[in-house]
Design a protein around this motif. Structure first.
Motif, PDB file in Angstrom:
ATOM      1  N   ALA A   1       0.891  -1.206   0.023  1.00 21.80           N
ATOM      2  CA  ALA A   1      -0.014  -0.216  -0.058  1.00 21.80           C
ATOM      3  C   ALA A   1       0.733   1.234  -0.069  1.00 21.80           C
ATOM      4  O   ALA A   1       2.242   1.190   0.361  1.00 21.80           O
ATOM      5  N   GLN A   2       0.347   2.430  -0.436  1.00 19.36           N
ATOM      6  CA  GLN A   2       1.099   3.610  -0.339  1.00 19.36           C
ATOM      7  C   GLN A   2       0.813   4.747   0.780  1.00 19.36           C
ATOM      8  O   GLN A   2      -0.519   4.729   1.011  1.00 19.36           O
ATOM      9  N   SER A   3       1.793   5.236   1.173  1.00 23.73           N
ATOM     10  CA  SER A   3       1.159   6.150   2.400  1.00 23.73           C
ATOM     11  C   SER A   3       2.390   7.296   2.263  1.00 23.73           C
ATOM     12  O   SER A   3       3.305   7.190   2.551  1.00 23.73           O
ATOM     13  N   GLU A   4       1.851   8.505   2.064  1.00 21.17           N
ATOM     14  CA  GLU A   4       2.803   9.590   2.070  1.00 21.17           C
ATOM     15  C   GLU A   4       3.904   9.418   1.319  1.00 21.17           C
ATOM     16  O   GLU A   4       5.065   9.612   1.630  1.00 21.17           O
ATOM     17  N   GLY A   5       3.604   8.759   0.111  1.00 22.82           N
ATOM     18  CA  GLY A   5       5.038   8.646  -0.813  1.00 22.82           C
ATOM     19  C   GLY A   5       6.013   7.671  -0.482  1.00 22.82           C
ATOM     20  O   GLY A   5       6.873   7.302  -1.091  1.00 22.82           O
ATOM     21  N   ARG A   6       5.498   6.650   0.446  1.00 20.12           N
ATOM     22  CA  ARG A   6       6.337   5.433   0.877  1.00 20.12           C
ATOM     23  C   ARG A   6       5.641   4.284   0.527  1.00 20.12           C
ATOM     24  O   ARG A   6       4.179   4.221   0.557  1.00 20.12           O
ATOM     25  N   ILE A   7       6.187   3.133   0.438  1.00 23.30           N
ATOM     26  CA  ILE A   7       5.236   1.863   0.039  1.00 23.30           C
ATOM     27  C   ILE A   7       5.492   0.961   1.454  1.00 23.30           C
ATOM     28  O   ILE A   7       6.655   0.884   1.876  1.00 23.30           O
ATOM     29  N   LEU A   8       4.459   0.678   1.803  1.00 19.26           N
ATOM     30  CA  LEU A   8       4.027  -0.197   3.003  1.00 19.26           C
ATOM     31  C   LEU A   8       3.812  -1.820   2.727  1.00 19.26           C
ATOM     32  O   LEU A   8       3.075  -1.864   1.596  1.00 19.26           O
ATOM     33  N   ALA A   9       4.469  -2.636   3.615  1.00 16.23           N
ATOM     34  CA  ALA A   9       3.913  -4.037   3.740  1.00 16.23           C
ATOM     35  C   ALA A   9       2.479  -4.060   3.962  1.00 16.23           C
ATOM     36  O   ALA A   9       2.275  -3.612   5.071  1.00 16.23           O
ATOM     37  N   ALA A  10       1.517  -4.637   3.439  1.00 17.80           N
ATOM     38  CA  ALA A  10       0.168  -4.471   3.627  1.00 17.80           C
ATOM     39  C   ALA A  10      -0.408  -5.976   3.483  1.00 17.80           C
ATOM     40  O   ALA A  10      -1.843  -5.923   3.424  1.00 17.80           O
ATOM     41  N   GLY A  11       0.237  -6.918   3.656  1.00 20.71           N
ATOM     42  CA  GLY A  11      -0.458  -8.282   3.515  1.00 20.71           C
ATOM     43  C   GLY A  11       0.710  -9.267   3.762  1.00 20.71           C
ATOM     44  O   GLY A  11       1.872  -8.949   4.462  1.00 20.71           O
ATOM     45  N   GLY A  12       0.351 -10.756   3.702  1.00 16.22           N
ATOM     46  CA  GLY A  12       1.400 -11.774   4.073  1.00 16.22           C
ATOM     47  C   GLY A  12       2.197 -11.889   2.946  1.00 16.22           C
ATOM     48  O   GLY A  12       3.356 -11.845   3.089  1.00 16.22           O
ATOM     49  N   ARG A  13       1.865 -12.093   1.861  1.00 18.00           N
ATOM     50  CA  ARG A  13       2.819 -12.265   0.607  1.00 18.00           C
ATOM     51  C   ARG A  13       2.608 -10.734   0.163  1.00 18.00           C
ATOM     52  O   ARG A  13       1.799 -10.142  -0.264  1.00 18.00           O
ATOM     53  N   VAL A  14       4.213 -10.278  -0.122  1.00 15.97           N
ATOM     54  CA  VAL A  14       4.071  -8.699  -0.343  1.00 15.97           C
ATOM     55  C   VAL A  14       4.569  -8.415  -1.732  1.00 15.97           C
ATOM     56  O   VAL A  14       4.334  -7.516  -2.416  1.00 15.97           O
ATOM     57  N   LEU A  15       5.792  -9.210  -2.036  1.00 14.93           N
ATOM     58  CA  LEU A  15       6.478  -8.653  -3.426  1.00 14.93           C
ATOM     59  C   LEU A  15       6.765 -10.147  -4.127  1.00 14.93           C
ATOM     60  O   LEU A  15       6.733 -11.050  -3.526  1.00 14.93           O
ATOM     61  N   ASN A  16       6.756 -10.017  -5.499  1.00 16.79           N
ATOM     62  CA  ASN A  16       7.113 -11.152  -6.355  1.00 16.79           C
ATOM     63  C   ASN A  16       8.293 -10.790  -7.252  1.00 16.79           C
ATOM     64  O   ASN A  16       7.868 -10.076  -8.351  1.00 16.79           O
ATOM     65  N   ALA A  17       9.485 -11.069  -6.809  1.00 16.11           N
ATOM     66  CA  ALA A  17      10.597 -10.736  -7.886  1.00 16.11           C
ATOM     67  C   ALA A  17      10.498 -11.612  -8.986  1.00 16.11           C
ATOM     68  O   ALA A  17      10.891 -12.855  -8.597  1.00 16.11           O
TER      69      ALA A  17
END
Ligand code: AMP
Ligand code: GLY
Length: 420
Positions: free
Chosen positions: A367-383
């Motif tokens: 999720a986005q907040s004030e220009g930063r990217i936050l973790a907002a779930g269990g699985r977060v990123l997929n490289a």
């Protein structure tokens, strides 16, 4: 073409990314989307399980094609509601999505069309289910009939373990999903996922993949939604894929059409490959997540042409142009997943990553907040990366992860071990 994608995970980020490679895509909206999707497309707030609301939104925004990502809106009949409103939709009706939403329904279809799968019994009361388990012995597989977010399957190593699972399910551990229970023979072999587009009549395979369901290295620890995937799955040779089409997929499609509930969308065919050939483990009525990420990485822009043709019921005129390549995706999850985990960590390094047709960081729970990217779930990123070999794809995917600064995240370091 104006496109609306429903969903908010890595699967939907990958679908959006592939659609945008295609010059036919004029406008793309994703609802609700996530922070990564917001970097490439417009995101809209919308209750995606409310077919009426989605139909109205699509009408207001001159949408030409709606692509439904997850299972919940499918089971809720969103595709039906959209088709009734005259919209072009990629995704099965609620009646056809029962291939995912009800395990006993899938078994009934397999019986009707003679598709190879595990032997089973279907129970609505605990005593009969336990009798069956005592007769069959262990190991044995106990499944809640309905949708249970991937958690309704217990592989019982002993009879008492199976009996406890039966009590849990009938006791409401999986809510309404466990009011009926399917008990299956335990199948051995190697699992692979096979993805087939179906337009009600024709079926077109669009790739194979292997997921990693366990949280820990060496396939240990609890089950997750999937910690990484690669495509193609070497175990599913062309000959075995054709056998699965002939013995499982085409008979299923024909049976669904015969019942007046033709299957339109992507059919996720979970297979167990053994010396006896492929047997069906499960169907899902959607792309796998994270399997979709590797399929989109390999298909690129043509994914949209295929999805569009599927929605317009002209798959018969399509073919897939394969590059002889490999793709891998590695999931970065929040520490603690699939159990309790913290949300709200700031993740650094994401905005400066190299992203091209060979590497892409798909976002799952951000999720986005004030220009930063936050973790907002269990699985977060997929490289996710592509290469001439699986090793090359692997090296690129892990190199991408190395550039991310998120102390609260972890990944498996052995994705692809079976094939490498
Ligand atoms: P499902 O939700 O049906 O895919 O089940 C989740 C996982 O449980 C599968 O991916 C398999 O690893 C395993 N599984 C399910 N059914 C069986 C079976 N009959 N025999 C062996 N493993 C199974
Ligand atoms: N990755 C498994 C699934 O999407 O069901």
């Amino acid at each position: 073409m104006n496109i609306l994608i429903l969903g908010s995970g890595g699967r939907e980020h990958a679908l959006a990314w592939a659609a945008l490679q295609n010059p036919k895509c004029d406008k793309l909206i994703v609802a609700p989307g996530n922070a990564g999707i917001a970097m490439i497309a417009e995101c809209a707030r919308l209750d995606i399980n409310d077919g009426g609301a989605v139909a109205e939104f699509a009408g207001d925004n001159a949408i030409d094609l709606v692509i439904i990502g997850p299972e919940a809106p499918l089971a809720a009949g969103v595709a039906d509601r959209l088709r009734d409103a005259g919209l072009l939709v990629f995704g099965p009706s609620a009646a056809a999505a029962r291939l995912e939403a009800s395990k006993s329904f899938t078994k009934e279809i397999c019986d009707a069309c003679n598709a190879p799968t595990a032997a089973y019994g279907h129970f609505t009361d605990a005593d009969a289910a336990k009798d069956h388990v005592r007769t069959q012995g262990a190991p044995i597989v106990i499944k809640a009939d309905g949708l249970a977010a991937g958690k309704g399957v217990i592989i019982a190593e002993t009879v008492p373990e199976a009996e406890a699972a039966i009590d849990d399910m009938f006791g409401g551990a999986f809510g309404g999903a466990g009011a009926e229970v399917v008990i299956e023979e335990f199948m051995t072999g190697e699992e692979a996922s096979f993805f087939v587009l179906c337009d009600g009549t024709d079926a077109l395979p669009i790739g194979t993949a292997q997921d990693h369901k366990r949280v820990g290295a060496g396939d240990t620890g609890p089950n997750t939604g999937g910690m990484g995937a690669y495509s193609p799955a070497p175990v599913l040779t062309d000959a075995l894929a054709e056998q699965a089409m002939a013995e499982i997929v085409r008979p299923t499609i024909a049976e669904m059409a015969r019942r007046g509930t033709p299957y339109q969308g992507v059919l996720y065919v979970g297979l167990m490959i053994s010396d006896h050939g492929p047997r069906l483990v499960e169907y899902n009525a959607r792309f796998g997540d994270p399997e979709c990420q590797v399929l989109m990485m390999r298909l690129g822009a043509q994914a949209l042409d295929l999805i569009h043709a599927c929605a317009e019921q002209r798959l018969g005129e399509m073919q897939v142009n394969w590059a002889d390549d490999h793709a891998m995706t590695v999931v970065m999850a929040a520490r603690g997943y699939p159990g309790d985990y913290a949300k709200g960590d700031v993740i650094n390094g994401l905005t400066t990553l190299p992203e091209d047709s060979f590497t892409m960081m798909f976002h799952a729970g951000t999720a986005q907040s004030e220009g930063r990217i936050l973790a907002a779930g269990g699985r977060v990123l997929n490289a996710t990366a592509r290469g001439a070999t699986l090793q090359e794809a692997r090296d690129r995917a892990y190199a991408l992860l190395d550039q991310v600064n998120w102390p609260g995240g972890f990944c498996r370091d052995d994705i692809g071990w079976r094939a490498l």
